[in-house]
Write a protein that holds these residues in place. Structure first.
Motif, short mmCIF file in Angstrom:
data_model
loop_
_atom_site.label_atom_id
_atom_site.label_comp_id
_atom_site.label_asym_id
_atom_site.label_seq_id
_atom_site.Cartn_x
_atom_site.Cartn_y
_atom_site.Cartn_z
N ILE A 82 0.53 9.44 -5.74
CA ILE A 82 1.00 10.80 -5.45
C ILE A 82 1.88 11.30 -6.59
CG2 ILE A 82 2.51 12.16 -3.95
CD1 ILE A 82 1.40 10.51 -1.59
N ALA A 83 2.82 10.47 -7.05
CA ALA A 83 3.69 10.87 -8.16
C ALA A 83 2.87 11.14 -9.41
CB ALA A 83 4.73 9.78 -8.42
N PHE A 84 1.82 10.36 -9.62
CA PHE A 84 0.96 10.56 -10.78
C PHE A 84 0.30 11.94 -10.74
CE2 PHE A 84 -3.14 10.27 -12.93
CZ PHE A 84 -2.77 9.77 -14.17
N TRP A 94 0.82 -1.21 0.00
CA TRP A 94 0.00 0.00 0.00
C TRP A 94 0.86 1.26 0.00
CZ3 TRP A 94 0.15 3.63 3.84
CH2 TRP A 94 0.73 3.26 5.05
N ILE A 95 2.03 1.21 0.62
CA ILE A 95 2.92 2.38 0.64
C ILE A 95 3.38 2.70 -0.78
CG2 ILE A 95 5.16 3.25 1.41
CD1 ILE A 95 4.75 1.63 3.99
N LEU A 96 3.78 1.68 -1.51
CA LEU A 96 4.24 1.89 -2.88
C LEU A 96 3.10 2.36 -3.78
CD1 LEU A 96 7.00 1.66 -4.16
CD2 LEU A 96 6.37 -0.56 -4.99
N ARG A 97 1.91 1.84 -3.56
CA ARG A 97 0.75 2.28 -4.34
C ARG A 97 0.43 3.75 -4.08
NH1 ARG A 97 -2.60 -3.12 -3.13
NH2 ARG A 97 -1.69 -4.39 -4.78
N VAL A 98 0.49 4.15 -2.80
CA VAL A 98 0.22 5.54 -2.45
C VAL A 98 1.27 6.46 -3.08
CG1 VAL A 98 0.19 7.19 -0.52
CG2 VAL A 98 -1.08 5.05 -0.35
N LEU A 99 2.54 6.06 -3.01
CA LEU A 99 3.60 6.86 -3.61
C LEU A 99 3.42 6.97 -5.13
CD1 LEU A 99 6.73 5.62 -1.63
CD2 LEU A 99 5.58 7.84 -1.45
N THR A 100 2.97 5.90 -5.75
CA THR A 100 2.73 5.92 -7.20
C THR A 100 1.60 6.88 -7.55
OG1 THR A 100 3.46 3.62 -7.35
CG2 THR A 100 2.19 4.48 -9.20
N SER A 119 2.52 12.30 -14.39
CA SER A 119 1.54 11.31 -14.85
C SER A 119 2.04 10.52 -16.05
CB SER A 119 0.21 11.98 -15.16
OG SER A 119 0.39 12.97 -16.15
N PHE A 120 2.60 11.22 -17.04
CA PHE A 120 3.09 10.52 -18.22
C PHE A 120 4.23 9.57 -17.86
CE2 PHE A 120 6.04 10.27 -21.84
CZ PHE A 120 5.21 9.64 -22.75
N VAL A 121 5.15 10.04 -17.03
CA VAL A 121 6.30 9.22 -16.64
C VAL A 121 5.85 8.02 -15.82
CG1 VAL A 121 8.45 9.21 -15.31
CG2 VAL A 121 7.88 11.19 -16.71
N VAL A 122 4.93 8.24 -14.90
CA VAL A 122 4.44 7.13 -14.06
C VAL A 122 3.76 6.07 -14.91
CG1 VAL A 122 2.81 6.50 -12.24
CG2 VAL A 122 4.25 8.51 -11.97
N VAL A 123 2.90 6.49 -15.83
CA VAL A 123 2.21 5.54 -16.70
C VAL A 123 3.22 4.81 -17.58
CG1 VAL A 123 0.59 5.34 -18.64
CG2 VAL A 123 0.01 6.75 -16.67
N LEU A 124 4.18 5.55 -18.12
CA LEU A 124 5.19 4.94 -18.97
C LEU A 124 6.03 3.92 -18.19
CD1 LEU A 124 6.44 5.07 -21.83
CD2 LEU A 124 8.06 6.72 -20.91
N MET A 125 6.45 4.27 -16.98
CA MET A 125 7.26 3.35 -16.17
C MET A 125 6.44 2.12 -15.76
SD MET A 125 10.22 4.62 -16.16
CE MET A 125 11.06 3.74 -14.89
N TYR A 126 5.17 2.32 -15.43
CA TYR A 126 4.34 1.18 -15.05
C TYR A 126 4.16 0.23 -16.22
CZ TYR A 126 0.95 -1.45 -12.39
OH TYR A 126 0.34 -2.46 -11.72
#
Length: 132
Positions: free
Chosen positions: A38-40, A30-36, A45-52
């Motif tokens: 928040i970063a989005f 859940w910590i990693l999901r929350v950080l993801t 948003s583009f970088v987070v989606v691209l990295m995922y």
């Protein structure tokens, strides 16, 4: 202890990337999901989606018999000569590392050749001919 990075679709919500990263780094999912999230929303948003998506496509699914816990590993008889299961084949870690090192060396030499060509005058001449 050797760790392998896998995505974990069984514990994951979307593709198991956050679950795999959480297991690898030893944090709660859940910590990693929350950080993801928040970063989005902060602006990446583009970088987070691209990295995922890159994680989803590049990371292998966690094998059924993979154990990350060091105590469970010692109980199952794992040792320094662990094997990697990749596409159904068991291979020694050292063999996989040698192959990976060789692949990166080949890629490095190809990048050096491309860089030498792109910075050469032949590249400029070829580009000018294409523009004509």
């Amino acid at each position: 202890m050797s760790k392998c990075l896998y995505r974990d679709p069984k514990k994951g919500k979307l593709g198991g990337v956050c679950a795999g990263l959480a297991a690898y780094f030893g944090v709660e999912i859940w910590i990693l999901r929350v950080l993801t999230v928040i970063a989005f929303f902060i602006g990446g948003s583009f970088v987070v989606v691209l990295m995922y998506l890159a994680g989803w496509l590049l990371l292998d699914k966690k094998p059924e018999d993979y154990v990350l816990d060091p105590e469970a590993r010692s109980q199952r008889g794992f040792n320094q000569n662990d094997t990697i299961i990749n596409k159904g084949q068991r291979r020694p870690v050292s063999e996989s590392l040698r192959e990976t090192e060789q692949a990166f060396s080949e890629m490095e030499s190809r990048v050096k050749k491309m860089e030498a060509y792109v910075t050469s005058s032949a590249f400029d001449v070829a580009r000018k001919f294409r523009q004509l």
